[in-house]
Design an enzyme around this catalytic site. Structure first.
Site, short mmCIF file in Angstrom:
data_model
loop_
_atom_site.label_atom_id
_atom_site.label_comp_id
_atom_site.label_asym_id
_atom_site.label_seq_id
_atom_site.Cartn_x
_atom_site.Cartn_y
_atom_site.Cartn_z
N GLN A 1 0.89 -1.17 0.00
CA GLN A 1 0.00 0.00 0.00
C GLN A 1 0.93 1.21 0.00
O GLN A 1 1.51 1.56 1.02
CB GLN A 1 -0.92 -0.03 1.23
CG GLN A 1 -1.67 1.27 1.51
CD GLN A 1 -2.47 1.77 0.30
OE1 GLN A 1 -3.08 0.99 -0.43
NE2 GLN A 1 -2.46 3.07 0.07
N GLY B 1 -10.59 0.68 2.63
CA GLY B 1 -11.71 0.18 1.85
C GLY B 1 -11.22 -0.21 0.47
O GLY B 1 -11.40 -1.32 0.00
N MET C 1 -8.08 0.94 -2.82
CA MET C 1 -6.95 1.74 -3.29
C MET C 1 -6.91 1.65 -4.81
O MET C 1 -6.93 0.57 -5.38
CB MET C 1 -5.65 1.23 -2.66
CG MET C 1 -4.40 1.95 -3.16
SD MET C 1 -4.43 3.71 -2.70
CE MET C 1 -3.47 4.41 -4.04
N GLU C 2 -6.82 2.84 -5.41
CA GLU C 2 -6.99 2.98 -6.86
C GLU C 2 -5.75 2.63 -7.67
O GLU C 2 -5.37 3.38 -8.57
CB GLU C 2 -7.44 4.41 -7.16
CG GLU C 2 -6.40 5.52 -6.85
CD GLU C 2 -6.46 6.07 -5.43
OE1 GLU C 2 -6.91 5.34 -4.52
OE2 GLU C 2 -6.05 7.24 -5.23
N HIS D 1 -15.94 4.45 -6.64
CA HIS D 1 -14.97 5.44 -6.15
C HIS D 1 -13.57 5.14 -6.71
O HIS D 1 -12.93 6.02 -7.30
CB HIS D 1 -14.96 5.43 -4.62
CG HIS D 1 -13.96 6.36 -4.01
ND1 HIS D 1 -14.30 7.62 -3.58
CD2 HIS D 1 -12.63 6.24 -3.79
CE1 HIS D 1 -13.23 8.22 -3.11
NE2 HIS D 1 -12.19 7.40 -3.23
N GLU D 2 -13.11 3.93 -6.53
CA GLU D 2 -11.75 3.61 -6.99
C GLU D 2 -11.65 3.71 -8.51
O GLU D 2 -10.64 4.18 -9.03
CB GLU D 2 -11.31 2.23 -6.49
CG GLU D 2 -11.41 2.01 -4.98
CD GLU D 2 -10.83 3.14 -4.13
OE1 GLU D 2 -9.93 3.87 -4.60
OE2 GLU D 2 -11.29 3.30 -2.97
N HIS E 1 -11.19 7.25 -9.65
CA HIS E 1 -9.80 7.73 -9.55
C HIS E 1 -9.02 7.53 -10.85
O HIS E 1 -7.96 8.15 -11.03
CB HIS E 1 -9.06 7.00 -8.43
CG HIS E 1 -9.22 7.60 -7.07
ND1 HIS E 1 -8.88 8.91 -6.80
CD2 HIS E 1 -9.62 7.07 -5.89
CE1 HIS E 1 -9.09 9.15 -5.50
NE2 HIS E 1 -9.55 8.06 -4.92
N GLU F 1 -9.39 13.39 -3.91
CA GLU F 1 -10.49 12.67 -3.25
C GLU F 1 -11.85 13.36 -3.37
O GLU F 1 -12.87 12.69 -3.52
CB GLU F 1 -10.14 12.42 -1.78
CG GLU F 1 -8.93 11.51 -1.58
CD GLU F 1 -9.08 10.10 -2.18
OE1 GLU F 1 -10.22 9.69 -2.46
OE2 GLU F 1 -8.04 9.43 -2.38
N ASP G 1 -0.33 11.48 6.40
CA ASP G 1 -1.45 10.70 6.94
C ASP G 1 -2.43 11.58 7.73
O ASP G 1 -3.62 11.28 7.82
CB ASP G 1 -0.88 9.63 7.88
CG ASP G 1 -1.53 8.28 7.63
OD1 ASP G 1 -1.94 8.05 6.48
OD2 ASP G 1 -1.63 7.48 8.57
N TYR H 1 -12.51 14.57 1.24
CA TYR H 1 -13.53 13.77 0.55
C TYR H 1 -14.85 14.53 0.45
O TYR H 1 -15.38 14.76 -0.62
CB TYR H 1 -13.77 12.46 1.30
CG TYR H 1 -12.62 11.49 1.23
CD1 TYR H 1 -11.50 11.63 2.04
CD2 TYR H 1 -12.64 10.42 0.34
CE1 TYR H 1 -10.45 10.73 1.98
CE2 TYR H 1 -11.59 9.51 0.27
CZ TYR H 1 -10.50 9.68 1.09
OH TYR H 1 -9.45 8.80 1.02
N1 BES Z 1 -6.83 6.75 -2.31
C1 BES Z 1 -7.67 6.40 -1.23
C2 BES Z 1 -6.97 5.67 -0.12
C3 BES Z 1 -5.82 6.42 0.54
C4 BES Z 1 -5.82 7.79 0.66
C5 BES Z 1 -4.76 5.72 1.05
C6 BES Z 1 -4.73 8.44 1.26
C7 BES Z 1 -3.71 6.35 1.65
C8 BES Z 1 -3.68 7.73 1.75
C9 BES Z 1 -8.86 5.55 -1.71
O1 BES Z 1 -9.33 5.91 -2.96
C10 BES Z 1 -9.99 5.80 -0.75
O2 BES Z 1 -10.42 6.91 -0.66
N2 BES Z 1 -10.46 4.76 -0.07
C11 BES Z 1 -11.57 4.87 0.87
C12 BES Z 1 -12.85 4.36 0.27
C13 BES Z 1 -13.69 5.37 -0.40
C14 BES Z 1 -15.00 4.75 -0.89
C15 BES Z 1 -13.97 6.61 0.40
C16 BES Z 1 -11.27 3.97 2.05
O3 BES Z 1 -10.33 3.19 1.98
O4 BES Z 1 -12.02 4.02 3.02
ZN ZN Z 2 -10.24 7.81 -2.93
#
Ligand code: BES
Ligand code: ZN
Length: 615
Positions: free
Chosen positions: A155, A284, A286-287, A311-312, A315, A334, A391, A399
């Site tokens: 990841q 949830g 990762m794109e 969602h993915e 992206h 996002e 992070d 979002y």
């Molecule tokens: N790109 C994100 C995951 C991410 C963001 C990982 C920043 C590390 C740092 C992914 O597209 C995402 O937003 N996942 C969400 C699900 C979404 C439906 C809101 C998640 O994992 O909850």
């Molecule tokens: Zn996302």
């Protein structure tokens, strides 16, 4: 309204203190990415050739990363990002070269310094990953569904690619790649690239990514994985025991790609597949380009949680095609993606369905703003992550506040103008980087055209939820509100009209319950609706949170089973957080965490550890 106007005046007053020319020049400089120590803004690295072996016994990846170098300014050294990597040797155009590795900077890692000859074209770095590689989760066979083979996945977002590849790890730096990956013979390897469909007996797999991508989209998985096609260009990978369930759940993914293309133009990555990971996956989804990674907790059996795939998939335009320049501009990835996800869901399922997603999102936004503090700068769309771990920017603000800003633009300019704007935006910036200021200029030039009545600055450079934040109509949730009210006035659960409710209606039903409910209320609801045994992970997680609040112990064994395997941070953080509110709950949280932490991703272990051990 008054508040907004005031914010506008303050911003204008601040701007007046700077000479106009200086302000303009600053605004036009590309944003500085403070989360990479590389100098790939001056030295181009257009291509990576990765040749690595995955060693499950030693839990490490090792091999050689060869970068193609273009050094027009003849800089004397190349700087790359590394995190807990051991560098064995470096060859510049085949010649062994003395390199240095700076001491580690917290979360940024160690800068690797490689002296370059002026004409250098290839830099080959022999390396191996360390025990603290933040991108890697190594799973024992017991942590998989099949229980026979180990599993590894990476990841990389946001700055973890550097823990498995020496690279220029900034979202604004793109490259193409080829890879050769060796894994144990019983396993299949996959990447964010053109992928094999079947295992072979050599354990050696070749990959190619022909479109330029940033390092955070580098991904690798290895395990007992099989493939099932959905249609010509979409499919699903999963452990064999999960494959048919996943294939059923994702039946409509082919149509989804079509719906996305109809909105914002061609899907430019060739194939679109989804890989279902073991339950310890901390996200949830990762794109990763061409191969979305997702949690098995969305396989609900009724296709109710597929908006995560939308969602993915979205992206593939917002993020992978037009990429946030720095993590301060994360909302461009996002917020756009959430907006786009809901447009895809609307075209698949209808507006009343998408409106439920919008309302749940709005509730998340309200909750997040309350948690962070409505005046905090961390609720601005443009983030301030200099000197901080990126992070920390991972909140619902990017979002939901981001998506709601786009909804506002749509509502005020009309859907037709909005869609033309977005389509042109993706087309004209494909495979490029975008920062917030550049976007605002583009927005003004192509959609707002001088209209300042929406007070966009208050969204981007101001806190909280702006007063002109749109709210979706509530046709379906109104009925849910009525049924909840009847229950709270004493109606027996069996007499409520819940026929045809989706998991979104159930979520809304439970979210707006007073907390805690009485034990008797919890018991009644559970007897009628079976929440403790819910196969829907979103509903189950919320029910367990309510159970902890109400000390409804009949739910605890199922909750423990859930916590023993699910590693998704979005579920774990609020659930452990709820336990931490009482002394009895704290003891339970500590006990459960110590039993099951080994099943969580290293980063989830770290953040939950902090939550659980704070006094
Ligand atoms: N790109 C994100 C995951 C991410 C963001 C990982 C920043 C590390 C740092 C992914 O597209 C995402 O937003 N996942 C969400 C699900 C979404 C439906 C809101 C998640 O994992 O909850
Ligand atoms: Zn996302």
């Amino acid at each position: 309204m008054r508040k907004l106007m005031l914010a506008g005046c303050l911003a204008a007053a601040a701007a007046c203190q700077q000479p106009a020319a200086k302000k303009e020049a600053q605004a036009l400089l590309p944003a500085k990415d403070t989360h990479t120590q590389s100098n790939a803004d001056s030295i181009r690295l257009p291509h990576l050739d990765l040749d690595v072996a995955v060693d499950f016994d030693r839990r490490r990846i090792g091999g050689v990363a060869t970068w193609t170098v273009e050094n027009p300014h003849k800089l004397p050294a190349l700087h790359l990002d590394t995190y807990d990597l051991t560098i064995d040797s470096v060859l510049v155009d085949g010649t062994n070269t003395a390199f240095t590795l700076d001491s580690a900077v917290q979360y940024l890692g160690s800068r690797l310094n490689i002296p370059l000859t002026p004409e250098a074209t290839k830099v080959a770095i022999w390396y191996k990953t360390g025990a603290n590689a933040t991108a890697l989760q190594w799973l024992e066979p017991s942590q998989t569904l099949g229980k026979k083979q180990p599993f590894l996945y990476t990841q990389s977002e946001s700055i973890y690619a550097r823990s498995w590849i020496p690279c220029a790890d900034g979202p604004g730096i793109r490259f193409r790649y080829d890879a050769r990956v060796k894994v144990p013979k019983q396993l299949l390897a996959l990447m964010s690239a053109e992928n094999p469909r079947e295992r072979n007996d050599s354990g050696i797999y070749h990959f190619k990514m022909e479109q330029p991508v940033p390092a955070y989209l580098m991904a690798l998985a290895a395990g007992d994985i099989s493939f099932a096609a959905i249609d010509q260009r979409t499919g699903v990978y999963a452990e064999p025991a999960m494959l048919q369930k996943a294939r059923y759940e994702f039946e409509d993914v082919g149509k989804m790609v079509g719906a996305a293309e109809a909105l914002y133009g061609p899907y430019r990555w060739g194939q679109y597949d989804v890989l279902v990971l073991p339950p310890g996956f901390p996200l949830g989804g990762m794109e990763n380009p061409r191969l979305t990674f997702c949690t098995p907790t969305i396989i609900a059996g009724d296709r109710s949680l597929v908006s995560l795939v939308a969602h993915e998939l979205a992206h593939s335009w917002s993020g992978n095609l037009v990429t946030n320049a720095t993590w301060n501009d994360f909302w461009l990835n996002e917020g756009f993606t959430v907006y786009f996800e809901r447009r895809i869901m609307e075209s698949m399922m209808g507006a009343d369905y998408a409106d439920m997603l919008w309302e749940l999102g709005y509730q998340d936004l309200e909750e997040e703003v309350a948690a962070i503090g409505k005046d905090s700068k961390d609720t601005w769309l443009k983030l301030h992550l200099e000197g901080r771990d990126p992070d920390e920017g991972l909140t619902s603000i990017a979002y939901e506040k981001g998506a709601h800003l786009l909804r506002l633009l749509e509502e005020s300019k009309g859907r037709a103008a909005m869609d033309t704007f977005l389509r042109t935006y993706f087309d004209s910036h494909a495979f490029k980087t975008m920062d917030t200021e550049q976007f605002l200029r583009y927005l003004d030039g192509h959609l707002l055209k001088g209209d300042t009545t929406l007070h966009i600055d208050a969204w981007v450079y101001g806190p909280g939820i702006p007063e002109n934040c749109p709210r979706a109509p509530q046709a379906r949730f109104k009925k849910v509100d009525e049924e909840r009210a009847r229950f709270l006035e004493g109606a027996a659960p069996a007499t409520l009209s819940t026929n045809g409710w989706t998991s979104h209606e159930w979520l809304h039903f439970l979210r707006k319950m007073p907390r805690p409910l009485t034990y008797a209320q919890m018991e009644q609801l559970d007897k009628t609706f079976g929440f403790t045994q819910s196969g829907n992970s979103e509903v189950a997680d919320l029910w367990y949170i309510m159970s902890v609040a109400a000390v409804y112990k009949p739910a605890y064994p199922a909750m423990e089973a859930f916590l023993s395997k699910v590693g998704r941070r979005k579920f774990l953080t609020p659930l452990y957080g709820e336990m931490m509110k009482t002394p009895e709950g704290t003891a339970m949280a500590r006990n459960l965490f110590s039993k099951y932490r080994g099943n969580y991703h290293p980063l989830a272990q770290e953040s939950l550890g902090k939550l659980i051990n704070k006094q």
